[in-house]
Write an enzyme that holds these catalytic residues in place. Sequence first.
Site, mmCIF file in Angstrom:
data_model
loop_
_atom_site.group_PDB
_atom_site.id
_atom_site.type_symbol
_atom_site.label_atom_id
_atom_site.label_comp_id
_atom_site.label_asym_id
_atom_site.label_seq_id
_atom_site.Cartn_x
_atom_site.Cartn_y
_atom_site.Cartn_z
ATOM 1 N N GLU A 222 0.974 3.145 11.345
ATOM 2 C CA GLU A 222 0.518 1.868 10.785
ATOM 3 C C GLU A 222 1.418 1.565 9.595
ATOM 4 O O GLU A 222 1.205 2.083 8.505
ATOM 5 C CB GLU A 222 -0.961 1.977 10.359
ATOM 6 C CG GLU A 222 -1.930 2.241 11.498
ATOM 7 C CD GLU A 222 -2.109 1.035 12.423
ATOM 8 O OE1 GLU A 222 -1.789 -0.096 12.003
ATOM 9 O OE2 GLU A 222 -2.544 1.228 13.570
ATOM 10 N N CYS A 256 -0.969 -4.356 3.033
ATOM 11 C CA CYS A 256 0.084 -4.364 4.059
ATOM 12 C C CYS A 256 0.164 -5.686 4.790
ATOM 13 O O CYS A 256 1.224 -6.049 5.295
ATOM 14 C CB CYS A 256 -0.155 -3.230 5.049
ATOM 15 S SG CYS A 256 -1.796 -3.240 5.765
HETATM 16 P P1 NAD Z 1 2.174 6.521 0.359
HETATM 17 O O1 NAD Z 1 3.181 6.772 -0.708
HETATM 18 O O2 NAD Z 1 0.751 6.673 0.017
HETATM 19 O O3 NAD Z 1 2.578 7.441 1.568
HETATM 20 C C1 NAD Z 1 1.791 7.497 2.706
HETATM 21 C C2 NAD Z 1 1.553 8.951 3.024
HETATM 22 O O4 NAD Z 1 2.763 9.599 3.368
HETATM 23 C C3 NAD Z 1 0.931 9.739 1.877
HETATM 24 O O5 NAD Z 1 -0.174 10.442 2.347
HETATM 25 C C4 NAD Z 1 2.058 10.637 1.423
HETATM 26 O O6 NAD Z 1 1.616 11.875 0.939
HETATM 27 C C5 NAD Z 1 2.890 10.828 2.669
HETATM 28 N N1 NAD Z 1 4.287 11.069 2.361
HETATM 29 C C6 NAD Z 1 5.029 10.470 1.408
HETATM 30 N N2 NAD Z 1 6.299 10.946 1.435
HETATM 31 C C7 NAD Z 1 6.347 11.861 2.434
HETATM 32 C C8 NAD Z 1 7.385 12.704 2.965
HETATM 33 N N3 NAD Z 1 8.627 12.699 2.491
HETATM 34 N N4 NAD Z 1 7.066 13.522 3.991
HETATM 35 C C9 NAD Z 1 5.839 13.525 4.502
HETATM 36 N N5 NAD Z 1 4.811 12.748 4.032
HETATM 37 C C10 NAD Z 1 5.066 11.947 3.022
HETATM 38 O O7 NAD Z 1 2.307 5.102 0.951
HETATM 39 P P2 NAD Z 1 3.526 4.141 0.937
HETATM 40 O O8 NAD Z 1 4.503 4.552 1.951
HETATM 41 O O9 NAD Z 1 3.968 3.818 -0.439
HETATM 42 O O10 NAD Z 1 2.670 2.877 1.448
HETATM 43 C C11 NAD Z 1 3.151 1.612 1.367
HETATM 44 C C12 NAD Z 1 3.531 1.131 2.742
HETATM 45 O O11 NAD Z 1 2.459 1.346 3.631
HETATM 46 C C13 NAD Z 1 3.816 -0.341 2.805
HETATM 47 O O12 NAD Z 1 4.953 -0.565 3.593
HETATM 48 C C14 NAD Z 1 2.592 -0.915 3.477
HETATM 49 O O13 NAD Z 1 2.817 -2.122 4.135
HETATM 50 C C15 NAD Z 1 2.239 0.182 4.404
HETATM 51 N N6 NAD Z 1 0.844 0.098 4.748
HETATM 52 C C16 NAD Z 1 0.512 -0.160 6.024
HETATM 53 C C17 NAD Z 1 -0.812 -0.280 6.365
HETATM 54 C C18 NAD Z 1 -1.253 -0.556 7.766
HETATM 55 O O14 NAD Z 1 -2.433 -0.393 8.021
HETATM 56 N N7 NAD Z 1 -0.380 -0.952 8.659
HETATM 57 C C19 NAD Z 1 -1.781 -0.137 5.395
HETATM 58 C C20 NAD Z 1 -1.396 0.134 4.094
HETATM 59 C C21 NAD Z 1 -0.078 0.272 3.779
#
Ligand code: NAD
Length: 468
Positions: A222, A256
């Site tokens: 997602e 998002c």
């Molecule tokens: P985040 O930083 O919370 O990361 C998401 C998860 O990935 C966390 O649990 C984190 O621990 C893990 N993570 C981070 N780096 C990692 C790595 N190198 N290796 C393994 N796991 C790792 O979230 P984010 O990425 O900053 O979220 C923002 C993005 O998420 C935006 O692009 C947003 O649009 C998208 N998003 C999508 C939805 C959806 O439902 N489609 C919802 C919310 C956010």
Amino acid sequence: MADHDERNDSELKQEYRGLVDRLRETFDSGVTRPLDWRRSQLDAMKAMLEDNESVIAEALAADLSKPPQEVVLGETALLFAEIRHARARVERWARPRKVDTPMFAQPATSRVQADPLGVALIIGAWNYPLQLTLAPLIPAIAAGNCAVLKPSEVTPYTSKLIANLVPRYLDRRAFAVVEGAVPETTALLAQRWDHVFYTGGAEVGKIVMRAAAEHLTPVTLELGGKSPAIVDDTADLKSTARRIAWGKALNAGQTCIAPDYVLVSPNRKGALIEALASEWKAMLGDNPCTSDDYAAVVNERHFNRIAELIEQGTVAIGGLADPETRRIEPTVLIDPDMDASVMTDEIFGPVLPVIETENLDTAIAFVRAGDKPLSAYLFTKSGAAEKQFLDELACGSVCINDVMMFMSVPELPFGGVGMSGIGQYHGQAGFDRFSHLKSVMKRGRFPDPSIRYAPYSDFKTKLLKWFA
Ligand code: NAD
């Protein structure tokens, strides 16, 4: 659990292997299969949210200064709706689905049986840290799976709360929470799962998919992207501005499916911007950075990133960023640099570029020049424009004459396409995502015509062709 500092990566992997083995034992024992157990877990989750309403609001206020009403709107209301929906329908979803058997294959009956996948890993994101971690758990439970939750470390209060509450309410034999950041997530991803459900950005999405490929584990990703709002010349400007303003201010644009930018014709641009300014003023007052009804940016890194985006165009509304409260005014940018990150990357903050496009054709071409968005919005009174928009634009979800509200309909599958994601959930789409749809055919013994058996003949071939 001890901190990562105290354990090295191989110790983490070993610990998580033990956890996955334990949950797989539970799964193999059949505990999660009866519908009564699934319903009891959904009830427990509902009770967990009801009993802890105030601590949930406190955690979200500590992490994101989330206003209490946005806790309901963006986090708990959706969870309650999904739980209610799944609980009422789980029996129907789990029932074998009969399908037609062609004449050639008679006598037989054919059906699809939804089998739970096994043990799932659910990795949550920080922007709706409760909802995005627990919402995938609902279909995982309904479909009869075990699961490990990994909330985002970026919102530590909510992460800790989830880690405290889940074992108190849900069946510990089947569910566990692992807190942590990259080392913990990496060690979790090294395990063999039956499904990995990830919410977050595309770059980490690729890491997740690569790790899952080791075990050929199916993934749901997602992700995000730049969701456009197109305002055509027939749109009602007042309600359009109100809804776009709401979508960009909710959770300070850290959503998002928030409208990322607006496309509007040159003759309506000025009026739309004026209307946006007055809607934000009505919602958040003269100084949004001090409003209790306005969330903060999650941390300093994102605050600085968004503040830099404001430099990449001409500020038409707002522009103030207060590092004390980590709040950034809802800001409209005009004439942004098209090669700058504000126009190439997802904004994920309260900055709204308003771009001129001559008409719907050029607006659609503009969107299609980029990656397929997670959602897209059209404001119009024209049925023809609506049809063209729906037919010509590929994206995860659409809302006509509003933003984001499709999230409130449990039976609308939610998820992206292309770079905005893989796979959908909510309602039955979620149940199916956490199931294997097993094909089952039961054959009768008589009659058993010889047509498919050797020795072959021209006559049998002719008959086969006729049946086909
Ligand atoms: P985040 O930083 O919370 O990361 C998401 C998860 O990935 C966390 O649990 C984190 O621990 C893990 N993570 C981070 N780096 C990692 C790595 N190198 N290796 C393994 N796991 C790792 O979230 P984010 O990425 O900053 O979220 C923002 C993005 O998420 C935006 O692009 C947003 O649009 C998208 N998003 C999508 C939805 C959806 O439902 N489609 C919802 C919310 C956010």
